[in-house]
Design a protein around this motif. Sequence first.
Motif, short mmCIF file in Angstrom:
data_model
loop_
_atom_site.label_atom_id
_atom_site.label_comp_id
_atom_site.label_asym_id
_atom_site.label_seq_id
_atom_site.Cartn_x
_atom_site.Cartn_y
_atom_site.Cartn_z
N GLU A 189 0.84 -1.19 0.00
CA GLU A 189 0.00 0.00 0.00
C GLU A 189 0.88 1.25 0.00
O GLU A 189 2.02 1.21 0.46
CB GLU A 189 -0.91 0.03 1.24
N VAL A 190 0.32 2.35 -0.53
CA VAL A 190 1.02 3.63 -0.50
C VAL A 190 0.06 4.68 0.04
O VAL A 190 -1.17 4.53 -0.03
CB VAL A 190 1.54 4.06 -1.89
N GLU A 193 -0.65 10.83 -0.11
CA GLU A 193 0.38 11.81 -0.46
C GLU A 193 1.29 11.28 -1.56
O GLU A 193 1.60 11.99 -2.53
CB GLU A 193 1.22 12.15 0.78
N THR A 194 1.69 10.01 -1.45
CA THR A 194 2.54 9.40 -2.48
C THR A 194 1.81 9.27 -3.79
O THR A 194 2.38 9.52 -4.87
CB THR A 194 3.04 8.02 -2.01
N ALA A 195 0.53 8.90 -3.75
CA ALA A 195 -0.26 8.77 -4.98
C ALA A 195 -0.36 10.10 -5.71
O ALA A 195 -0.20 10.17 -6.94
CB ALA A 195 -1.65 8.23 -4.66
N HIS A 222 11.23 11.87 -10.33
CA HIS A 222 11.54 11.53 -8.93
C HIS A 222 10.47 10.57 -8.43
O HIS A 222 9.44 10.99 -7.90
CB HIS A 222 11.62 12.78 -8.07
N ASP A 223 10.72 9.28 -8.63
CA ASP A 223 9.73 8.25 -8.32
C ASP A 223 9.71 7.91 -6.84
O ASP A 223 10.75 7.88 -6.17
CB ASP A 223 10.06 6.99 -9.13
N ARG A 224 8.51 7.61 -6.33
CA ARG A 224 8.36 7.15 -4.95
C ARG A 224 7.68 5.78 -4.84
O ARG A 224 7.59 5.24 -3.74
CB ARG A 224 7.56 8.16 -4.13
N LEU A 225 7.22 5.24 -5.97
CA LEU A 225 6.47 3.99 -5.91
C LEU A 225 7.36 2.74 -5.93
O LEU A 225 7.07 1.76 -5.25
CB LEU A 225 5.48 3.90 -7.07
#
Length: 302
Positions: A189-190, A193-195, A222-225
Motif C-alpha cells: 500500500e502507498v 500523499e505518495t499517490a 523523482h519516483d516514490r512507488l
Amino acid sequence: MIGADGRERPMVIVRVPATSANVGVGFDCLGLALDLTATFLMTPSERLEVVGCEERFRGEDNLVWQSYLDACGRLGTDTVPLHITILSPIPLSGGLGSSSACVIAGVGAAMALSGGGFSRERALELAVAMEGHPDNVAPALLGGLVSSFVDGDLTTSTRMDVAGNLRFVAIAPPYEVRTADARRVLPEEVSRETAVWQMGRCVAMVRALELGDAGLLSSACHDRLHEPYRAKLIPDYETLRSAALEAGACAFFISGSGSTMIAVADGDAAAARVASAFADACPGYWLQTLPANTLGTTVEVH
C-alpha cells in the motif's frame, strides 16, 4: 527461401525495438521504444531449429517458439516447425524488453503465416494475453512513448512521439534482477500523499518527453512507488546515478525492474559526457546511447 525438399517456403522477418518500461514515475503505465532493434528470421522447416542465441535457449522452451505456438492456438491456425534465427543486440540482463521482443516475434510469425496478415492491434491483444501486462509489448509494437491501461480483457494504449533532441544512455550491469524479486520488495500500500506526488509527475514526465524539455524532465523524474525499493537490488545504482547527474543528465531511472539503468540527456554532446562518465564509473559494462524508436514492430514476408 527454398527448403531441403526443393519447395519454396516463406520467410517471415520480424523487427522489434528494445523497450524501457516505467520510465521512472510511470510505474506499470508508461513504456518507451528505443532505437535498438532485434531481428527474427523464421521459415517453415522439417523440424524446430533455433540459431543465433545461447545454447540454453535453443530447445522447445525457446520463447519465440512458445509464443508462436500460443498465438497459433489463440488464432485457431495450424502450427508448423520453424527454423528461427535470432539476431538481437538487446542485453539479456534485464530491463530492455528482450523477452517481450521474443514474444512479439512469435506472434508476428503466427499472424504472418496464418494468411490473415499482421495487425498491430491484434498483435497487442495476443501479446498482452501472453505477457499479462502491456508495459513493454505496447511500445515495442507501436514505437514512441506509450501509456497503457487494462480493463478486463481490453488494453488501451495511447502513443505519443518523443522529442528528437533527447538521448537515452543505457547501461546494463552483467548481473540480473529477477522480476519476482523486484516485485517482492514493493510495498503493498502507498499513502494518498505518495499517490498525488506520483500522478502529477507522471503527467509532467509525458509532456516533458514530448516537448524535449530537459528542465521539466529533471523536475518530474523523482519516483516514490518503486525505485527507492528496487534500487537496493542494484549494487551500482547510486554510483551510476551520481555519475550521470554530475555529467549533466537531466533524468535517471531504472529501466523496467532492472538491472539496466537509463540516463536521459539533452542532445548528443551531453549524452557523450554521460556515456563517458558511465564508462569511467563501471568499465566493461554494456553501454549504448540511443534515440527513441518511432517505427515500432515491422513484419515482412518474403
